[in-house]
Enzyme design. Sequence first.
Site, mmCIF file in Angstrom:
data_model
loop_
_atom_site.group_PDB
_atom_site.id
_atom_site.type_symbol
_atom_site.label_atom_id
_atom_site.label_comp_id
_atom_site.label_asym_id
_atom_site.label_seq_id
_atom_site.Cartn_x
_atom_site.Cartn_y
_atom_site.Cartn_z
ATOM 1 C CG ASP A 42 -1.696 -1.254 1.411
ATOM 2 O OD1 ASP A 42 -2.242 -1.695 0.399
ATOM 3 O OD2 ASP A 42 -1.773 -1.813 2.535
ATOM 4 C CE LYS B 200 -5.325 12.086 2.708
ATOM 5 N NZ LYS B 200 -6.715 11.696 2.734
ATOM 6 C CG ASP C 10 0.842 -0.004 -8.215
ATOM 7 O OD1 ASP C 10 1.159 -0.796 -7.299
ATOM 8 O OD2 ASP C 10 0.072 0.953 -8.031
ATOM 9 C CB THR D 287 1.150 -10.257 -6.842
ATOM 10 O OG1 THR D 287 0.979 -8.878 -7.197
ATOM 11 C CG2 THR D 287 2.595 -10.528 -6.482
ATOM 12 C CD GLU E 28 3.558 -7.657 -11.721
ATOM 13 O OE1 GLU E 28 4.066 -8.250 -10.756
ATOM 14 O OE2 GLU E 28 4.162 -7.436 -12.774
HETATM 15 C C1 LIG Z 1 -1.851 -4.000 -1.808
HETATM 16 S S1 LIG Z 1 -1.762 -5.525 -0.970
HETATM 17 C C2 LIG Z 1 -0.555 -6.443 -1.932
HETATM 18 C C3 LIG Z 1 -0.666 -7.922 -1.704
HETATM 19 C C4 LIG Z 1 0.263 -8.784 -2.581
HETATM 20 N N1 LIG Z 1 1.658 -8.520 -2.289
HETATM 21 C C5 LIG Z 1 -0.008 -8.566 -4.040
HETATM 22 O O1 LIG Z 1 0.838 -7.956 -4.721
HETATM 23 O O2 LIG Z 1 -1.073 -9.011 -4.505
HETATM 24 C C6 LIG Z 1 -0.841 -5.121 0.491
HETATM 25 C C7 LIG Z 1 -0.821 -6.242 1.514
HETATM 26 O O3 LIG Z 1 -0.013 -5.832 2.605
HETATM 27 C C8 LIG Z 1 -0.645 -6.229 3.819
HETATM 28 N N2 LIG Z 1 -0.186 -5.294 4.854
HETATM 29 C C9 LIG Z 1 -0.280 -3.947 4.817
HETATM 30 N N3 LIG Z 1 0.277 -3.407 5.928
HETATM 31 C C10 LIG Z 1 0.725 -4.445 6.676
HETATM 32 C C11 LIG Z 1 1.366 -4.545 7.939
HETATM 33 N N4 LIG Z 1 1.674 -3.463 8.648
HETATM 34 N N5 LIG Z 1 1.684 -5.772 8.414
HETATM 35 C C12 LIG Z 1 1.365 -6.881 7.695
HETATM 36 N N6 LIG Z 1 0.757 -6.848 6.495
HETATM 37 C C13 LIG Z 1 0.434 -5.655 5.992
HETATM 38 C C14 LIG Z 1 -2.119 -6.149 3.541
HETATM 39 O O4 LIG Z 1 -2.873 -6.979 4.413
HETATM 40 C C15 LIG Z 1 -2.185 -6.597 2.077
HETATM 41 O O5 LIG Z 1 -2.403 -7.989 1.955
#
Ligand SMILES: C[S@@+](CC[C@H](N)C(=O)[O-])C[C@H]1O[C@@H](n2cnc3c(N)ncnc32)[C@H](O)[C@@H]1O
Length: 220
Positions: free
Chosen positions: A124, A128, A158, A198, A201
Amino acid sequence: MGKNKLTKFAETYTFPNFVQPTREEVISQGFSLKGNWHTFFKNDHPIVLELGCGRGEYTTGMAKMFPNKNFIGIDRKGARMWKGGKAAIEENMNNVAFLRAQIDMLNYYFDTDEIAEIWITFPDPQPKKVNKRMTCRKYLNLYSSFLKAEGTVNLKTDSQMLYDFTMETLQSLQYNIRQNVTDIYALPSVPEILNIQTYYEKMWLEQGYRIQYIQFMLHG
Ligand SMILES: C[S@@+](CC[C@H](N)C(=O)[O-])C[C@H]1O[C@@H](n2cnc3c(N)ncnc32)[C@H](O)[C@@H]1O
């Protein structure tokens, strides 16, 4: 959480490749696999982490490519990791584990020099909250508490904002940037390891986003 997610989440507790102690247990009693992950895998092969692994495509994809390395996918959402956990069981992959944990607590789970390599896949961008970006200084510092000196961190994203932020952070820390690819799919030949796609992606590619990649070390 929908019913399907709840069912999946419950099922992960039956998976032998899932590790999910509660935060309270880890803080009050410590974590028995810290410094001892080789006992989980029953070998001394290098250990690679995928942070925020979601469904774990990189974890399982790399595990197939490198049977002599161990891979741990980490996410706070167990129902998402269910897919990777299930696939690894069905394909008898003994070099895969999934750890349900918060990234900012990773020093409770891994000891000095325990990790050979880190992958951060489509995190992510946190527009912010700078201190929640997985490549902010605070997190890089945390990773250096368990990544070997020769180890690399690999980011696929991305997000132009996260890419720029990461490059600025690395440059200001004078960290060694080993690879910097601003459009993976414009390369004359895409390395196999960068070609694992992924869930996120695929979604960003369909929307026409460029995929960027940085490989760096946590020192100059
Ligand atoms: C945008 S998704 C991407 C998932 C995967 N890597 C993909 O490319 O499909 C971000 C992932 O990071 C995990 N995540 C975000 N912050 C986290 C944190 N502080 N600790 C553990 N997981 C976290 C979320 O639960 C989510 O599954």
